[in-house]
Structures are given as structure tokens and as C-alpha cells.
Design a protein around this motif. Structure first.
Motif, PDB file in Angstrom:
ATOM      1  N   ARG A 190       0.822  -1.214   0.000  1.00  0.00           N
ATOM      2  CA  ARG A 190       0.000   0.000   0.000  1.00  0.00           C
ATOM      3  C   ARG A 190       0.851   1.257   0.000  1.00  0.00           C
ATOM      4  NH1 ARG A 190      -5.327  -1.789   2.468  1.00  0.00           N
ATOM      5  NH2 ARG A 190      -4.919  -4.020   2.512  1.00  0.00           N
ATOM      6  N   CYS A 191       0.260   2.354  -0.465  1.00  0.00           N
ATOM      7  CA  CYS A 191       0.991   3.611  -0.464  1.00  0.00           C
ATOM      8  C   CYS A 191       0.020   4.770  -0.323  1.00  0.00           C
ATOM      9  CB  CYS A 191       1.800   3.765  -1.755  1.00  0.00           C
ATOM     10  SG  CYS A 191       2.932   5.178  -1.645  1.00  0.00           S
ATOM     11  N   ASN A 192       0.474   5.846   0.315  1.00  0.00           N
ATOM     12  CA  ASN A 192      -0.354   7.049   0.429  1.00  0.00           C
ATOM     13  C   ASN A 192      -0.124   7.997  -0.745  1.00  0.00           C
ATOM     14  OD1 ASN A 192       2.242   7.472   1.337  1.00  0.00           O
ATOM     15  ND2 ASN A 192       1.693   8.771   3.049  1.00  0.00           N
ATOM     16  N   PHE A 193       0.738   7.638  -1.691  1.00  0.00           N
ATOM     17  CA  PHE A 193       0.941   8.397  -2.932  1.00  0.00           C
ATOM     18  C   PHE A 193       0.431   7.570  -4.111  1.00  0.00           C
ATOM     19  CE2 PHE A 193       4.838  11.393  -2.073  1.00  0.00           C
ATOM     20  CZ  PHE A 193       4.126  12.025  -1.060  1.00  0.00           C
ATOM     21  N   ARG A 194       0.267   8.235  -5.216  1.00  0.00           N
ATOM     22  CA  ARG A 194      -0.044   7.537  -6.468  1.00  0.00           C
ATOM     23  C   ARG A 194       0.874   8.124  -7.557  1.00  0.00           C
ATOM     24  NH1 ARG A 194      -1.876   4.642  -3.512  1.00  0.00           N
ATOM     25  NH2 ARG A 194      -3.887   3.614  -3.391  1.00  0.00           N
ATOM     26  N   CYS A 195       2.184   7.921  -7.407  1.00  0.00           N
ATOM     27  CA  CYS A 195       3.129   8.460  -8.390  1.00  0.00           C
ATOM     28  C   CYS A 195       2.808   7.856  -9.764  1.00  0.00           C
ATOM     29  CB  CYS A 195       4.567   8.138  -7.994  1.00  0.00           C
ATOM     30  SG  CYS A 195       4.981   8.741  -6.345  1.00  0.00           S
ATOM     31  N   SER A 196       2.791   8.712 -10.771  1.00  0.00           N
ATOM     32  CA  SER A 196       2.346   8.266 -12.096  1.00  0.00           C
ATOM     33  C   SER A 196       3.266   7.179 -12.662  1.00  0.00           C
ATOM     34  CB  SER A 196       2.304   9.458 -13.044  1.00  0.00           C
ATOM     35  OG  SER A 196       3.565  10.092 -13.035  1.00  0.00           O
ATOM     36  N   TYR A 197       4.537   7.198 -12.264  1.00  0.00           N
ATOM     37  CA  TYR A 197       5.491   6.228 -12.819  1.00  0.00           C
ATOM     38  C   TYR A 197       5.530   4.912 -12.038  1.00  0.00           C
ATOM     39  CZ  TYR A 197       8.195   8.529  -9.138  1.00  0.00           C
ATOM     40  OH  TYR A 197       8.604   9.062  -7.942  1.00  0.00           O
ATOM     41  N   CYS A 198       4.729   4.832 -10.961  1.00  0.00           N
ATOM     42  CA  CYS A 198       4.794   3.645 -10.093  1.00  0.00           C
ATOM     43  C   CYS A 198       3.411   3.052  -9.825  1.00  0.00           C
ATOM     44  CB  CYS A 198       5.484   4.030  -8.787  1.00  0.00           C
ATOM     45  SG  CYS A 198       5.593   2.714  -7.567  1.00  0.00           S
ATOM     46  N   MET A 199       2.510   3.863  -9.236  1.00  0.00           N
ATOM     47  CA  MET A 199       1.153   3.382  -8.923  1.00  0.00           C
ATOM     48  C   MET A 199       0.130   4.380  -9.474  1.00  0.00           C
ATOM     49  SD  MET A 199       1.554   2.269  -4.915  1.00  0.00           S
ATOM     50  CE  MET A 199       0.039   1.360  -4.726  1.00  0.00           C
ATOM     51  N   PRO A 200       0.012   4.488 -10.802  1.00  0.00           N
ATOM     52  CA  PRO A 200      -0.901   5.502 -11.341  1.00  0.00           C
ATOM     53  C   PRO A 200      -2.325   5.330 -10.794  1.00  0.00           C
ATOM     54  CG  PRO A 200      -0.125   3.987 -13.052  1.00  0.00           C
ATOM     55  CD  PRO A 200       0.674   3.697 -11.835  1.00  0.00           C
TER      56      PRO A 200
ATOM     57  N   THR B  23      11.768   5.567   1.397  1.00  0.00           N
ATOM     58  CA  THR B  23      10.459   6.079   1.812  1.00  0.00           C
ATOM     59  C   THR B  23      10.110   7.336   1.031  1.00  0.00           C
ATOM     60  OG1 THR B  23       9.248   7.077   3.674  1.00  0.00           O
ATOM     61  CG2 THR B  23      11.633   7.289   3.738  1.00  0.00           C
ATOM     62  N   ASN B  24       8.813   7.640   0.951  1.00  0.00           N
ATOM     63  CA  ASN B  24       8.435   8.917   0.331  1.00  0.00           C
ATOM     64  C   ASN B  24       8.529  10.067   1.332  1.00  0.00           C
ATOM     65  OD1 ASN B  24       6.005   8.915   1.842  1.00  0.00           O
ATOM     66  ND2 ASN B  24       4.828   8.010   0.167  1.00  0.00           N
ATOM     67  N   GLY B  25       8.859   9.762   2.563  1.00  0.00           N
ATOM     68  CA  GLY B  25       9.206  10.801   3.534  1.00  0.00           C
ATOM     69  C   GLY B  25       8.046  11.473   4.243  1.00  0.00           C
TER      70      GLY B  25
ATOM     71  N   GLY C 110       8.700  -0.688  -0.106  1.00  0.00           N
ATOM     72  CA  GLY C 110       7.280  -0.986  -0.252  1.00  0.00           C
ATOM     73  C   GLY C 110       6.863  -0.775  -1.697  1.00  0.00           C
ATOM     74  N   GLY C 111       5.678  -0.414  -1.819  1.00  0.00           N
ATOM     75  CA  GLY C 111       4.697   0.487  -1.210  1.00  0.00           C
ATOM     76  C   GLY C 111       5.402   1.511  -0.306  1.00  0.00           C
ATOM     77  N   GLU C 112       4.647   2.101   0.555  1.00  0.00           N
ATOM     78  CA  GLU C 112       5.270   3.045   1.485  1.00  0.00           C
ATOM     79  C   GLU C 112       5.505   2.326   2.816  1.00  0.00           C
ATOM     80  OE1 GLU C 112       6.968   5.709   1.594  1.00  0.00           O
ATOM     81  OE2 GLU C 112       6.991   5.549   3.771  1.00  0.00           O
TER      82      GLU C 112
HETATM   83 FE1  SF4 Z   1       4.268   5.105  -3.490  1.00  0.00          FE
HETATM   84 FE2  SF4 Z   1       6.882   5.090  -3.624  1.00  0.00          FE
HETATM   85 FE3  SF4 Z   1       5.462   4.132  -5.652  1.00  0.00          FE
HETATM   86 FE4  SF4 Z   1       5.415   6.735  -5.204  1.00  0.00          FE
HETATM   87  S1  SF4 Z   1       7.216   5.517  -5.784  1.00  0.00           S
HETATM   88  S2  SF4 Z   1       3.615   5.442  -5.572  1.00  0.00           S
HETATM   89  S3  SF4 Z   1       5.598   6.828  -3.023  1.00  0.00           S
HETATM   90  S4  SF4 Z   1       5.561   3.283  -3.643  1.00  0.00           S
END
Ligand code: SF4
Ligand code: SAM
Ligand code: SF4
Length: 338
Positions: free
Chosen positions: A22-32, A102-104, A73-75
Motif C-alpha cells: 500500500r501507499c499514500n501516494f499515487r506516483c504516475s510512474y509507479c502506482m498511477p 520512503t516517500n518521507g 514498499g509500497g510506502e
Molecule cells: Fe508510493 Fe513510492 Fe510508488 Fe510513489 S514511488 S507510488 S511513493 S511506492
């Protein structure tokens, strides 16, 4: 000790453990966000390795030659009580280095307990200092200010800090110089990462990659840099130092260079699958094995068997054909752990 080598004589030295998908971000290049939407089926708790199971696996991996552990992760900071896991890993004899990516966003709160538990190093992802651009890139979830507070707290408590910036053409390549200036001034190590073709969701195209060469030219034009030697064999970052200041800056050129010949990394997903390459299409289940099997010797044999048969060299072989073959079958970055 029973140090294993794979088919290309590469030892097993590093283990990356994803503690959550799981992650609290949705980076377009990772978890769009279009793919990882509200209905996305993340792993239920009972399918995720417990801290005790992770510690047991770490012990086995250490007996096979692993010295360095990276939590990802994920985060990773979304996983409850993460410092407890760090403490449990730190207690394993033979673990020399524990790092986390981490995304910090939650780092301000957790930096001190993580450091106290035995975490040594932290890589914090930050793709832009421009609030609007960063907000768009992370799926409208996180603020630059929060990440910067996390970075400063981590440095303050004595964690070794590195900043990771994934560079995507036409999206944040205009931020290369500004990021260099900002982190040079604060004397933090910045690592630019070439946008990679991991997973199947990000719609990767070679045209979106900003190459190491282009990145180095831009940084050098901002402030001259000179190459410095790698810290160890197999280090994936090309390292540089500013000519007028001993601050390091680096580039991880996973697309335009290949590091396969010295790749000693294994990865375990949150659900306990073992992967021997970031671009793998399948893994080996270790969760059921450790849940059913009391004897560590059997777990050790299975992991040795997988590593001894390893032939992965995706980056070496990356071409139209191999990319086509793996299209749609690769494991997502958030799952396998970056
Ligand atoms: Fe989450 Fe990290 Fe992927 Fe961004 S790069 S969506 S912060 S797991
Ligand atoms: N959530 C944490 C974070 O973002 O730092 C840890 C997991 S994330 C998958 C690990 C690293 O992979 C991050 O630095 C992220 O920027 C990087 N990453 C994710 N997708 C990538 C891609 N397609 N190309 C290059 N790097 C990528
Ligand atoms: Fe290692 Fe696979 Fe990357 Fe090659 S492509 S460096 S084998 S993770």
C-alpha cells in the motif's frame, strides 16, 4: 556459513524487503491512480508476512551471505510499528547495514524511533521542489514541505540521508538544476534516477527517459562536477562530487547502463514471494513454506536452489524483443519493492 552463487557467479549480498503493497501516494510512474484506484485489491493482512516471519527469513538469508537489508514498499512507513521490525532485524547476527526507502511523508514522526531501533540509512524520494509539479506527480497526495521536514528530521537524528529523484522527460526535467542547487546547499546526497520500465501500469516509453548523460550535462552546467570511485563493487549509482564542495551527487542509470554482471540483490514482496530480478515475471513463494515448515534447513535449501539457478540479466538484454515478451507480465514496483 554457506555463501551461494548464481549461474553467473554472482553472490547473494543484498536483500530488499517490501513490508506493504500500500501507499499514500499515487506516483504516475509507479502506482498511477487510474490503475490503483479505490477498488484496487491490496493484500489482506493475513497474506502479509508478519514481523516474526520476516525476521526468520532474514536469519536464513544472512546464513547464505546477505549483509545488507533495505526496507521498502509500497510506502514502508504505512506498516504499523515499523521500528519494532527494524529492531528485530538489527538483532540478527550478521546484518551489517539496514536502510529504508520512503516517500518521507511520515518520516518526521518516525525518524527518531527508527534510528533508535537500528536503522542506519534512509533514501527519501522527492521528484520536484515545485509544489504544483510534485502534487501532480504524486497523484495529488503529498506536499514538498512535508517531505522536506522529514528529510531534515532524519538528518537531525543522525540517519545517513540520500534523496532520490526520478526524472521523467517533459514532466520534471526542468527541476534538475534546482534540485542540485537546493541539496548542494544543504549538503545532502542527491541521486537522479532514470525512469525505468518496471511493472506494467506506467505506460513507459523510451522517449520519456532522460539519460544519465543529459542529467550529468545539466548538473555540470549548473556547477562543475567530477566523477568519484564507487563505494563498493556493484554500486548502481555513478557518483560525482562538486569541484568546489565535497558534496556528492549521483545518477542511477538503470536504462542507459546495465549493472547485471554484479547484481547481488534479492527481493521479497510483502506477501513473501522471492524475486531475483526487479523485472521478474514470477517469484517463488516463501510464505507458505515458512508457515508450513518448522525447519529452517528446508527454507534455506529452497532459497539456495532459487539463487543457484538464477540467470537474470534483464538490463543487459533489454531490447524490443525482451520488452515485448515481458509486457503485461512484470511485477509492479510497489509490489516487488524498489
Ligand atoms: Fe508510493 Fe513510492 Fe510508488 Fe510513489 S514511488 S507510488 S511513493 S511506492
Ligand atoms: N514508497 C517509497 C518511495 O517512494 O521511496 C518506497 C518504494 S518506491 C517503489 C522505491 C523507489 O522506486 C523510489 O525512489 C521511487 O521513486 C522509485 N521508482 C518507482 N517507480 C519507478 C520507475 N518507474 N522508474 C524509476 N524509479 C522508480
Ligand atoms: Fe539485477 Fe535484474 Fe536489474 Fe539486472 S535487471 S541489475 S539482474 S535487478
Amino acid at each position: 556459513m554457506n555463501h551461494v552463487k548464481d549461474q553467473l557467479q554472482r553472490p547473494l549480498r543484498d536483500l530488499r524487503i517490501s513490508v506493504t503493497d500500500r501507499c499514500n501516494f499515487r506516483c504516475s510512474y509507479c502506482m498511477p491512480a487510474e490503475v490503483f484506484g479505490p477498488d484496487y485489491a491490496f493484500l489482506p493482512h493475513d497474506k502479509i508476512l508478519s514481523f516474526e516471519e520476516i525476521q526468520r527469513l532474514v536469519k536464513v538469508f544472512v546464513s547464505l551471505g546477505v549483509e545488507k537489508i533495505r526496507i521498502t514498499g509500497g510506502e514502508p512507513l504505512l506498516r504499523k510499528d515499523l521500528p519494532t521490525l527494524i529492531h528485530m532485524i538489527d538483532a540478527v547476527e550478521g546484518v551489517k547495514d539496514i536502510a529504508m526507502t520512503t516517500n518521507g511523508t511520515l518520516l518526521k514522526k518516525f525518524a527518531q524511533p527508527l534510528k533508535d531501533a537500528g536503522l542506519q540509512r534512509v533514501s527519501i524520494s522527492l521528484d520536484s521542489l515545485d509544489e504544483d509539479r510534485f502534487f501532480e506527480m504524486n497523484g495529488r497526495r503529498g506536499r514538498v514541505k512535508t517531505v522536506l521536514e522529514g528529510i531534515e528530521k532524519a538528518a537531525e537524528v543522525g540517519l545517513q540521508v540520500k534523496i532520490n529523484m526520478v526524472v521523467k522527460k517533459g514532466v520534471n526535467d526542468q527541476d534538475i538544476e534546482q534540485m542540485a542547487a537546493f541539496f548542494k546547499e544543504r549538503q545532502h546526497i542527491l541521486r537522479y534516477i532514470e525512469y525505468m520500465d518496471v511493472g506494467n501500469s506506467n505506460g513507459w516509453r523510451l522517449d520519456d527517459v532522460v539519460s544519465k548523460k543529459e542529467i550529468v550535462e545539466k548538473v555540470n552546467a549548473f556547477s562543475p562536477i567530477q566523477p568519484i570511485a564507487p563505494n563498493y563493487t556493484g554500486e548502481v549509482a555513478s557518483r560525482f562530487e562538486y569541484a568546489d564542495q565535497k558534496t556528492e551527487v549521483g545518477v542511477i542509470s538503470s536504462v542507459t547502463d546495465s549493472f547485471c554482471s554484479t547484481c547481488s540483490r534479492a527481493r521479497i514482496s510483502a506477501e513473501g514471494k522471492l524475486y531475483t530480478c526487479l523485472f521478474a515475471t514470477k517469484g517463488t513463494d516463501l510464505r507458505d513454506l515458512i508457515r508450513n515448515e518448522e525447519d529452517d534447513e528446508i527454507v534455506l535449501k529452497q532459497i539456495s536452489h532459487v539463487w543457484e539457478n538464477r540467470i537474470d540479466r534483464y538490463s543487459d538484454e533489454r531490447n524490443e524483443q525482451t520488452m515485448k515478451e515481458r509486457k503485461k507480465h512484470k511485477i509492479e514496483m510497489s509490489h516487488i519493492g524498489g
